[in-house]
Design a protein around this motif. Structure first.
Motif, PDB file in Angstrom:
ATOM      1  N   MET A 112       0.898  -1.098   0.100  1.00  0.00           N
ATOM      2  CA  MET A 112       0.155   0.039  -0.181  1.00  0.00           C
ATOM      3  C   MET A 112       0.809   1.120   0.081  1.00  0.00           C
ATOM      4  SD  MET A 112      -2.983  -1.333   2.655  1.00  0.00           S
ATOM      5  CE  MET A 112      -3.879   0.661   2.396  1.00  0.00           C
ATOM      6  N   ALA A 113       1.934   1.235   0.710  1.00  0.00           N
ATOM      7  CA  ALA A 113       2.920   2.404   0.632  1.00  0.00           C
ATOM      8  C   ALA A 113       3.566   2.618  -0.555  1.00  0.00           C
ATOM      9  CB  ALA A 113       3.859   2.395   1.945  1.00  0.00           C
ATOM     10  N   LEU A 114       3.913   1.508  -1.121  1.00  0.00           N
ATOM     11  CA  LEU A 114       4.612   1.543  -2.566  1.00  0.00           C
ATOM     12  C   LEU A 114       3.925   2.029  -3.547  1.00  0.00           C
ATOM     13  CD1 LEU A 114       6.755  -1.959  -2.305  1.00  0.00           C
ATOM     14  CD2 LEU A 114       7.670   0.393  -2.376  1.00  0.00           C
ATOM     15  N   ASN A 115       2.426   1.599  -3.549  1.00  0.00           N
ATOM     16  CA  ASN A 115       1.469   2.250  -4.366  1.00  0.00           C
ATOM     17  C   ASN A 115       0.970   3.497  -4.139  1.00  0.00           C
ATOM     18  OD1 ASN A 115      -0.847   1.550  -6.307  1.00  0.00           O
ATOM     19  ND2 ASN A 115      -2.162   2.212  -4.624  1.00  0.00           N
ATOM     20  N   ALA A 116       1.421   3.877  -3.019  1.00  0.00           N
ATOM     21  CA  ALA A 116       0.708   5.233  -2.926  1.00  0.00           C
ATOM     22  C   ALA A 116       2.049   6.194  -3.368  1.00  0.00           C
ATOM     23  CB  ALA A 116       0.597   5.584  -1.440  1.00  0.00           C
ATOM     24  N   LEU A 117       3.110   6.000  -3.099  1.00  0.00           N
ATOM     25  CA  LEU A 117       4.488   6.588  -3.397  1.00  0.00           C
ATOM     26  C   LEU A 117       4.199   6.613  -4.967  1.00  0.00           C
ATOM     27  CD1 LEU A 117       7.047   5.736  -0.947  1.00  0.00           C
ATOM     28  CD2 LEU A 117       6.564   7.880  -1.475  1.00  0.00           C
ATOM     29  N   GLY A 118       4.041   5.355  -5.555  1.00  0.00           N
ATOM     30  CA  GLY A 118       3.862   5.439  -7.099  1.00  0.00           C
ATOM     31  C   GLY A 118       3.106   6.470  -7.807  1.00  0.00           C
ATOM     32  N   LEU A 119       1.962   6.683  -7.165  1.00  0.00           N
ATOM     33  CA  LEU A 119       0.959   7.564  -7.652  1.00  0.00           C
ATOM     34  C   LEU A 119       1.730   9.333  -7.672  1.00  0.00           C
ATOM     35  CD1 LEU A 119      -2.153   6.419  -5.877  1.00  0.00           C
ATOM     36  CD2 LEU A 119      -1.802   6.538  -8.445  1.00  0.00           C
ATOM     37  N   VAL A 120       2.388   9.494  -6.735  1.00  0.00           N
ATOM     38  CA  VAL A 120       2.967  10.758  -6.498  1.00  0.00           C
ATOM     39  C   VAL A 120       4.178  10.746  -7.597  1.00  0.00           C
ATOM     40  CG1 VAL A 120       4.293  12.140  -5.026  1.00  0.00           C
ATOM     41  CG2 VAL A 120       2.684  10.789  -3.994  1.00  0.00           C
ATOM     42  N   PHE A 121       4.885   9.603  -7.705  1.00  0.00           N
ATOM     43  CA  PHE A 121       6.140   9.826  -8.769  1.00  0.00           C
ATOM     44  C   PHE A 121       5.126   9.934 -10.201  1.00  0.00           C
ATOM     45  CE2 PHE A 121       8.333   6.932  -5.674  1.00  0.00           C
ATOM     46  CZ  PHE A 121       8.871   8.282  -5.068  1.00  0.00           C
ATOM     47  N   LYS A 122       4.070   9.201 -10.352  1.00  0.00           N
ATOM     48  CA  LYS A 122       3.387   9.212 -11.597  1.00  0.00           C
ATOM     49  C   LYS A 122       2.919  10.786 -11.997  1.00  0.00           C
ATOM     50  CE  LYS A 122      -0.359   8.695 -14.225  1.00  0.00           C
ATOM     51  NZ  LYS A 122      -2.146   9.000 -14.033  1.00  0.00           N
ATOM     52  N   GLU A 123       2.333  11.267 -10.966  1.00  0.00           N
ATOM     53  CA  GLU A 123       1.781  12.524 -11.187  1.00  0.00           C
ATOM     54  C   GLU A 123       2.712  13.507 -11.356  1.00  0.00           C
ATOM     55  OE1 GLU A 123      -1.794  13.310  -8.978  1.00  0.00           O
ATOM     56  OE2 GLU A 123      -2.439  11.386  -9.199  1.00  0.00           O
ATOM     57  N   THR A 124       4.082  13.590 -10.856  1.00  0.00           N
ATOM     58  CA  THR A 124       5.079  14.365 -10.693  1.00  0.00           C
ATOM     59  C   THR A 124       6.189  14.011 -12.036  1.00  0.00           C
ATOM     60  OG1 THR A 124       6.245  13.195  -9.058  1.00  0.00           O
ATOM     61  CG2 THR A 124       4.893  15.316  -8.692  1.00  0.00           C
ATOM     62  N   GLN A 125       5.434  13.130 -12.836  1.00  0.00           N
ATOM     63  CA  GLN A 125       6.286  12.590 -14.198  1.00  0.00           C
ATOM     64  C   GLN A 125       7.775  12.018 -13.852  1.00  0.00           C
ATOM     65  OE1 GLN A 125       6.115  16.147 -16.749  1.00  0.00           O
ATOM     66  NE2 GLN A 125       4.192  15.660 -17.541  1.00  0.00           N
ATOM     67  N   ARG A 126       7.628  11.480 -12.814  1.00  0.00           N
ATOM     68  CA  ARG A 126       8.945  10.543 -12.428  1.00  0.00           C
ATOM     69  C   ARG A 126       8.455   8.747 -12.796  1.00  0.00           C
ATOM     70  NH1 ARG A 126      10.044  12.213  -6.636  1.00  0.00           N
ATOM     71  NH2 ARG A 126       8.007  12.970  -6.746  1.00  0.00           N
ATOM     72  N   PHE A 127       8.400   8.698 -13.970  1.00  0.00           N
ATOM     73  CA  PHE A 127       7.668   7.692 -14.471  1.00  0.00           C
ATOM     74  C   PHE A 127       8.411   6.362 -14.205  1.00  0.00           C
ATOM     75  CE2 PHE A 127       5.757  10.530 -18.018  1.00  0.00           C
ATOM     76  CZ  PHE A 127       4.660  10.777 -17.057  1.00  0.00           C
ATOM     77  N   ASP A 128       9.675   6.338 -14.338  1.00  0.00           N
ATOM     78  CA  ASP A 128      10.345   5.064 -13.974  1.00  0.00           C
ATOM     79  C   ASP A 128      10.210   4.837 -12.658  1.00  0.00           C
ATOM     80  OD1 ASP A 128      11.316   4.779 -16.408  1.00  0.00           O
ATOM     81  OD2 ASP A 128      13.318   5.806 -16.190  1.00  0.00           O
ATOM     82  N   GLN A 129      10.354   5.668 -11.705  1.00  0.00           N
ATOM     83  CA  GLN A 129      10.153   5.529 -10.362  1.00  0.00           C
ATOM     84  C   GLN A 129       8.665   4.912  -9.739  1.00  0.00           C
ATOM     85  OE1 GLN A 129      11.974   9.390  -9.183  1.00  0.00           O
ATOM     86  NE2 GLN A 129      12.139   8.225  -7.027  1.00  0.00           N
ATOM     87  N   ALA A 130       7.647   5.512 -10.618  1.00  0.00           N
ATOM     88  CA  ALA A 130       6.584   5.079 -10.383  1.00  0.00           C
ATOM     89  C   ALA A 130       6.214   3.597 -10.736  1.00  0.00           C
ATOM     90  CB  ALA A 130       5.582   5.954 -11.041  1.00  0.00           C
ATOM     91  N   GLY A 131       6.868   3.279 -11.950  1.00  0.00           N
ATOM     92  CA  GLY A 131       6.825   1.733 -12.192  1.00  0.00           C
ATOM     93  C   GLY A 131       7.405   0.894 -11.408  1.00  0.00           C
ATOM     94  N   GLN A 132       8.441   1.486 -11.047  1.00  0.00           N
ATOM     95  CA  GLN A 132       9.273   0.404  -9.932  1.00  0.00           C
ATOM     96  C   GLN A 132       8.759   0.141  -8.743  1.00  0.00           C
ATOM     97  OE1 GLN A 132      12.730   2.415  -9.305  1.00  0.00           O
ATOM     98  NE2 GLN A 132      13.597   2.191 -11.420  1.00  0.00           N
ATOM     99  N   HIS A 133       7.783   1.295  -8.373  1.00  0.00           N
ATOM    100  CA  HIS A 133       7.140   0.967  -7.074  1.00  0.00           C
ATOM    101  C   HIS A 133       5.864   0.132  -7.214  1.00  0.00           C
ATOM    102  CE1 HIS A 133       9.580   3.793  -5.341  1.00  0.00           C
ATOM    103  NE2 HIS A 133       9.008   3.702  -4.332  1.00  0.00           N
ATOM    104  N   TYR A 134       5.049   0.516  -8.529  1.00  0.00           N
ATOM    105  CA  TYR A 134       4.035  -0.344  -8.655  1.00  0.00           C
ATOM    106  C   TYR A 134       4.294  -1.760  -9.049  1.00  0.00           C
ATOM    107  CZ  TYR A 134       1.338   3.657  -9.863  1.00  0.00           C
ATOM    108  OH  TYR A 134       0.734   5.065 -10.026  1.00  0.00           O
ATOM    109  N   GLN A 135       5.413  -2.229  -9.686  1.00  0.00           N
ATOM    110  CA  GLN A 135       5.818  -3.475  -9.832  1.00  0.00           C
ATOM    111  C   GLN A 135       6.208  -4.190  -8.607  1.00  0.00           C
ATOM    112  OE1 GLN A 135       5.054  -5.430 -12.455  1.00  0.00           O
ATOM    113  NE2 GLN A 135       4.615  -3.393 -13.697  1.00  0.00           N
ATOM    114  N   GLN A 136       6.992  -3.456  -7.596  1.00  0.00           N
ATOM    115  CA  GLN A 136       7.240  -4.084  -6.425  1.00  0.00           C
ATOM    116  C   GLN A 136       5.798  -4.424  -5.559  1.00  0.00           C
ATOM    117  OE1 GLN A 136      10.177  -2.061  -3.730  1.00  0.00           O
ATOM    118  NE2 GLN A 136      10.984  -1.030  -5.947  1.00  0.00           N
ATOM    119  N   ALA A 137       5.133  -3.388  -5.470  1.00  0.00           N
ATOM    120  CA  ALA A 137       3.544  -3.781  -4.914  1.00  0.00           C
ATOM    121  C   ALA A 137       3.067  -4.992  -5.396  1.00  0.00           C
ATOM    122  CB  ALA A 137       3.000  -2.197  -4.935  1.00  0.00           C
ATOM    123  N   LEU A 138       2.903  -4.838  -6.736  1.00  0.00           N
ATOM    124  CA  LEU A 138       2.314  -6.114  -7.443  1.00  0.00           C
ATOM    125  C   LEU A 138       2.820  -7.423  -6.938  1.00  0.00           C
ATOM    126  CD1 LEU A 138       1.474  -5.109 -11.061  1.00  0.00           C
ATOM    127  CD2 LEU A 138      -0.256  -6.150  -9.510  1.00  0.00           C
TER     128      LEU A 138
END
Length: 275
Positions: free
Chosen positions: A158-184
């Motif tokens: 849940m924490a990784l997913n929430a951070l991923g959303l912040v990274f996505k919305e601030t256009q840090r797409f690589d970090q967002a993807g990494q956090h989403y994949q770890q959460a998955l």
């Protein structure tokens, strides 16, 4: 991803005690919130605060169980405001809960209440566009999870997913993807590959692909989210409506206009029926 429920405000000495009555009010409020009855949920939260008070003098007089009940009441009201898209009031209520948590003795139950408040406040601030503040709170949430050995995998996801959303919305797409994949990966290992909790993550990864104009790559992810919704609940929920919208956007990006229009109309109809 929202798995938080009203926490146990403390042990009960009598089924007729003040704390027992508060707990029953909170339970009714929780059930009402889960059923979409926001008026009843809000009345429950207001009743808790009316009985317990929230200023510093009142807090100092509360017993530990009553203090926890007051915090959960604040969180219940904040969740109602979140459902009504009143993110300013939502953030204020979560902040009040966090402030009150400073008076709760350390322990696992305090950590769980704190984690829920941090994640929810971080989400509210993200929705308000306050990204640095949101990121700071969500990193605090991640550190709180990691302080437990071993960390709870679902809380960590849940924490990784929430951070991923912040990274996505601030256009840090690589970090967002990494956090989403770890959460998955954490959820798949813990819950299995067909659990409903994975649907929001598939939705988020599909949204990340859309943000990068990767419309073809995002389509199967959005469809997977819908498959999980259909298997566990229905395609008439607001979660499904969000999935239909992201799938429609991905098809729109592929210029598949008729399909996109049909999906977006279905999504709109669900939101209109609810609100």
């Amino acid at each position: 991803m929202h798995r938080w429920k009203v926490a146990d405000p403390g042990s009960l000495t009598s089924p007729f005690s003040r704390l027992a009555k508060l707990r029953r009010v909170l339970r009714r409020g929780e059930i009402a919130l889960s059923n979409g009855d926001l008026d009843t949920a809000e009345r429950a939260g207001v009743r808790i605060l009316d009985q317990l008070g929230t200023d510093s003098i009142d807090l100092a007089r509360l017993r530990p169980g009553e203090l926890r009940a007051m915090i959960v009441g604040l969180e219940l009201l904040a969740c109602v405001r979140r459902e009504l898209s009143d993110f300013v009031s939502c953030a204020e209520l979560h902040q009040r809960a966090l402030t009150a948590l400073d008076m709760v003795p350390a322990g696992a139950d305090r950590d769980q209440l704190c984690l829920a408040a941090l994640l929810r406040l971080g989400e509210a601030l993200r929705l308000l566009g306050h990204f640095p503040e949101a990121e700071e709170l969500l990193r605090r949430a991640a550190h709180l999870v990691d302080a437990h050995h071993p960390p709870d995998p679902i809380n960590r996801a849940m924490a990784l997913n929430a951070l991923g959303l912040v990274f996505k919305e601030t256009q840090r797409f690589d970090q967002a993807g990494q956090h989403y994949q770890q959460a998955l990966a954490l959820l798949e290992q813990t819950l299995g590959v067909a659990d409903l909790e994975l649907a929001p993550l598939y939705h988020n990864v599909a949204g990340l692909e859309h943000a990068q104009d990767q419309f073809v790559q995002g389509e199967p992810l959005a469809r997977r989210a819908l498959e999980l919704r259909e298997a566990h609940e229905s395609l008439e929920t607001t979660g499904a409506a969000a999935d239909l919208a992201v799938l429609g956007a991905l098809l729109l990006g592929q210029q598949r206009y008729d399909e996109a229009e049909s999906l977006l109309e279905r999504s709109l109809a669900i939101w209109q029926a609810k609100y």
